[in-house]
Design a protein around this motif. Structure first.
Motif, PDB file in Angstrom:
ATOM      1  N   LEU A   1      -5.195  30.363 -17.452  1.00 16.57           N
ATOM      2  CA  LEU A   1      -4.243  29.867 -16.459  1.00 16.57           C
ATOM      3  C   LEU A   1      -3.350  28.828 -17.134  1.00 16.57           C
ATOM      4  O   LEU A   1      -3.813  27.755 -17.523  1.00 16.57           O
ATOM      5  CB  LEU A   1      -4.982  29.246 -15.273  1.00 16.57           C
TER       6      LEU A   1
ATOM      7  N   GLU B   1      -0.791  33.160 -14.710  1.00 15.97           N
ATOM      8  CA  GLU B   1      -1.949  33.773 -15.347  1.00 15.97           C
ATOM      9  C   GLU B   1      -1.492  34.615 -16.532  1.00 15.97           C
ATOM     10  O   GLU B   1      -0.667  35.518 -16.385  1.00 15.97           O
ATOM     11  CB  GLU B   1      -2.723  34.645 -14.356  1.00 15.97           C
TER      12      GLU B   1
ATOM     13  N   THR C   1      -8.395  35.890 -19.351  1.00 13.32           N
ATOM     14  CA  THR C   1      -7.351  35.229 -18.577  1.00 13.32           C
ATOM     15  C   THR C   1      -7.336  33.726 -18.812  1.00 13.32           C
ATOM     16  O   THR C   1      -8.362  33.057 -18.689  1.00 13.32           O
ATOM     17  CB  THR C   1      -7.524  35.502 -17.068  1.00 13.32           C
TER      18      THR C   1
ATOM     19  N   THR D   1      -2.989  37.003 -19.481  1.00 11.82           N
ATOM     20  CA  THR D   1      -4.216  37.764 -19.749  1.00 11.82           C
ATOM     21  C   THR D   1      -4.055  38.652 -20.975  1.00 11.82           C
ATOM     22  O   THR D   1      -3.049  39.350 -21.127  1.00 11.82           O
ATOM     23  CB  THR D   1      -4.586  38.640 -18.530  1.00 11.82           C
TER      24      THR D   1
ATOM     25  N   ALA E   1       0.879  39.808 -19.317  1.00 15.06           N
ATOM     26  CA  ALA E   1      -0.132  40.394 -20.210  1.00 15.06           C
ATOM     27  C   ALA E   1       0.377  40.276 -21.640  1.00 15.06           C
ATOM     28  O   ALA E   1       1.577  40.413 -21.897  1.00 15.06           O
ATOM     29  CB  ALA E   1      -0.383  41.849 -19.846  1.00 15.06           C
TER      30      ALA E   1
ATOM     31  N   ASN F   1     -11.576  31.403 -16.998  1.00 10.75           N
ATOM     32  CA  ASN F   1     -11.814  32.853 -17.013  1.00 10.75           C
ATOM     33  C   ASN F   1     -11.526  33.466 -18.370  1.00 10.75           C
ATOM     34  O   ASN F   1     -11.169  34.642 -18.478  1.00 10.75           O
ATOM     35  CB  ASN F   1     -10.960  33.527 -15.935  1.00 10.75           C
TER      36      ASN F   1
ATOM     37  N   ASP G   1       2.423  37.702 -13.179  1.00 11.32           N
ATOM     38  CA  ASP G   1       1.346  37.700 -14.173  1.00 11.32           C
ATOM     39  C   ASP G   1       1.897  38.249 -15.483  1.00 11.32           C
ATOM     40  O   ASP G   1       2.711  39.180 -15.489  1.00 11.32           O
ATOM     41  CB  ASP G   1       0.168  38.564 -13.715  1.00 11.32           C
TER      42      ASP G   1
ATOM     43  N   PRO H   1      -7.478  35.012 -25.964  1.00  9.91           N
ATOM     44  CA  PRO H   1      -7.562  33.829 -25.099  1.00  9.91           C
ATOM     45  C   PRO H   1      -7.467  32.507 -25.856  1.00  9.91           C
ATOM     46  O   PRO H   1      -6.765  31.582 -25.417  1.00  9.91           O
ATOM     47  CB  PRO H   1      -8.921  33.999 -24.421  1.00  9.91           C
TER      48      PRO H   1
END
Length: 374
Positions: A89, A103, A87, A105, A63, A82, A61, A68
Motif C-alpha cells: 500500500l 495498491e 501487495t 501489486t 500491477a 500484505n 490499482d 514487494p
C-alpha cells in the motif's frame, strides 16, 4: 493519434492523452516512479473497465513486475502488511500535498485455493498476461500500460492489454468468467455473488455458461463469510439502477438461499385480490422504487408474510406480519453482521410500515380510520 474505445452504449473516440485526465495525478506519480526505476506499471482492475465504458473510476490499482521489497524501497511512505500476497500500500501525494492510498501489486499466479477464498500458493511472475489470467471476469482482466499511454505512436493493442476478450464482452454487455467458470468459482466463492452484482450494476447479462457454473459451485459460495456477502448486497442496493435484477439473479442461481432463504418462500406467495403481485415480486418492486437509505427495509418489509399467512371465509390474511417480519429481519441482519444501529433502523421501519397516520383526515375533521392489519 486517436484510439477507438468501444463502450456498450456507444462508440467513443478518445485521444490517447485524454485517458490520463481520468487518472489522478497521484496515480500517475506512482507509475512514474516505477517506470523511471526500470519496472513496468499497468493500471488494472475495475478502473480499466470504467475508462472503457466512459466512466470515471472509483479507485485505482497498479500491477508491476517489481517485487514487494523493491516496491517498498522505492516508496518511503508505504505499508507492507500484505507483502506476502505481493501487495504494497503506497501512500501517494498530489501537488497540493493531499495523500491517497494506491495498491501496488506484483504480477502473480495463484494455485491450490482453500476455504473457498484463499490461494495456498502464490508465485510472482514477470508477465502481465499471467497476472490477468487469475482474475475473475474478462471485463476485469484488462490492463492499461501506463508507459505506452504517453507514446503518441502507440497503437490500441499496445496500450490496452486484453488477452481474454474483455472489450468484446463490454460491447456485448456480458459478464463472462476468465477461462473455465467452474474453476474460477471454485477458487473463490465470492466471485459468484460478484457476478450477479456486476450484472445488475452495469445492466449486463451473465454469459450462460458462466451463470450455469454458479449453481454448480454453491458449495464453495457457501464458505464465504457473511461479512463479504453483506458487502456485495450493500453494493448492489447502492449502485444498481434496479437492484431487483441482482436479487433475482441471486435467486435463480441458488445464492439467495445461502443468505436470505426466507425471500424464496415469498415467491409465488399469493396476496389478496387488491394486490397485483405475489409477495416476492411486490418486495422487488418496492425495493426498486425506494430511496437508497431504506432499500434494505423495502426488500425485507413483507418477509413476515411467509410465516403469518392464514385464510378464512373472508379471504387471505397476514395478521401481524409487520411484527414477525421485523423479528425475522433482525435475525437476518445479525447473521450478515450489520451494525446494531443499522439493524435497529431497518427493523423499526419494518415493524411500523403498516402504521397509518391520517394527518390529512384530521385537518378535514374526518374520523380516524383504524390501523389496517394487512
Amino acid at each position: 493519434m486517436v484510439l477507438f474505445f468501444e463502450s456498450w452504449f456507444n462508440y467513443t473516440i478518445v485521444e490517447i492523452n485524454q485517458i490520463t485526465k481520468y487518472i489522478p495525478e497521484y496515480v500517475i506519480n506512482v507509475a512514474d516512479v516505477l517506470i523511471n526505476s526500470g519496472y513496468k506499471a499497468y493500471l488494472v482492475g475495475g478502473a480499466v473497465k470504467d475508462l472503457l465504458l466512459g466512466n470515471e473510476p472509483k479507485d485505482y490499482d497498479i500491477a508491476t513486475d517489481a517485487l514487494p521489497e523493491q516496491i517498498s524501497s522505492l516508496f518511503t511512505h508505504s505499508v507492507s502488511t500484505n507483502a506476502k500476497f505481493g501487495t504494497i500500500l503506497v501512500i501517494a501525494s498530489n501537488r497540493t500535498g493531499e495523500r491517497f492510498d494506491v495498491e501496488v501489486t506484483t504480477f502473480r499466479k495463484e494455485e491450490d485455493y482453500f476455504g473457498g477464498r484463499w490461494p495456498a500458493k502464490i508465485e510472482f511472475t514477470n508477465e502481465i498476461t499471467e497476472d490477468l489470467s487469475r482474475r475473475d471476469f474478462t471485463i476485469n482482466a484488462m490492463a492499461i500500460d501506463l508507459d505506452n499511454i504517453y507514446d503518441q505512436g502507440s497503437h490500441k493493442s499496445e496500450v490496452v492489454i486484453d488477452p481474454f476478450g474483455g472489450q468484446e464482452d463490454l460491447k456485448r454487455r456480458s459478464v463472462r468468467a476468465v477461462g473455465n467458470p467452474i474453476e474460477r468459482f471454485s477458487e473463490d466463492g465470492l466471485r459468484a455473488y460478484r457476478a450477479c452484482r456486476l450484472a445488475a450494476t452495469l445492466d449486463f447479462q451473465i454469459e450462460p455458461v458462466t451463470f450455469e457454473a454458479i449453481g454448480k459451485c454453491l458449495h464453495i459460495a457457501e464458505k464465504v463469510s457473511m461479512e463479504r456477502v453483506r458487502d456485495e448486497l450493500v453494493k448492489l442496493l447502492k449502485y444498481a439502477p434496479k437492484p431487483s435484477v441482482g436479487i433475482e439473479l441471486f435467486r435463480e442461481s441458488g445464492l439467495l438461499k445461502l443468505f436470505i432463504p426466507v425471500l424464496i418462500f415469498c415467491n409465488w406467495l399469493i396476496q389478496p385480490l387488491w394486490h397485483t403481485e405475489d409477495v416476492y415480486r411486490h418486495s422487488l418492486t418496492t425495493l426498486d422504487l425506494s430511496e437508497d437509505s431504506i432499500k434494505l427495509s423495502a426488500l425485507l418489509h413483507d418477509i413476515g408474510k411467509a410465516r403469518t399467512r392464514s385464510e378464512d371465509s373472508d379471504g387471505v390474511h397476514f395478521f401481524g406480519h409487520d411484527r414477525v417480519g421485523s423479528e425475522m429481519a433482525w435475525v437476518i441482519m445479525e447473521r450478515l453482521h450489520f451494525s446494531k444501529l443499522q439493524i435497529k433502523q431497518v427493523t423499526t421501519l419494518i415493524r411500523w410500515h403498516m402504521f397509518y397516520y391520517p394527518s390529512a383526515d384530521w385537518r378535514k375533521g374526518n374520523k380516524l380510520e383504524s390501523i389496517v392489519e394487512e
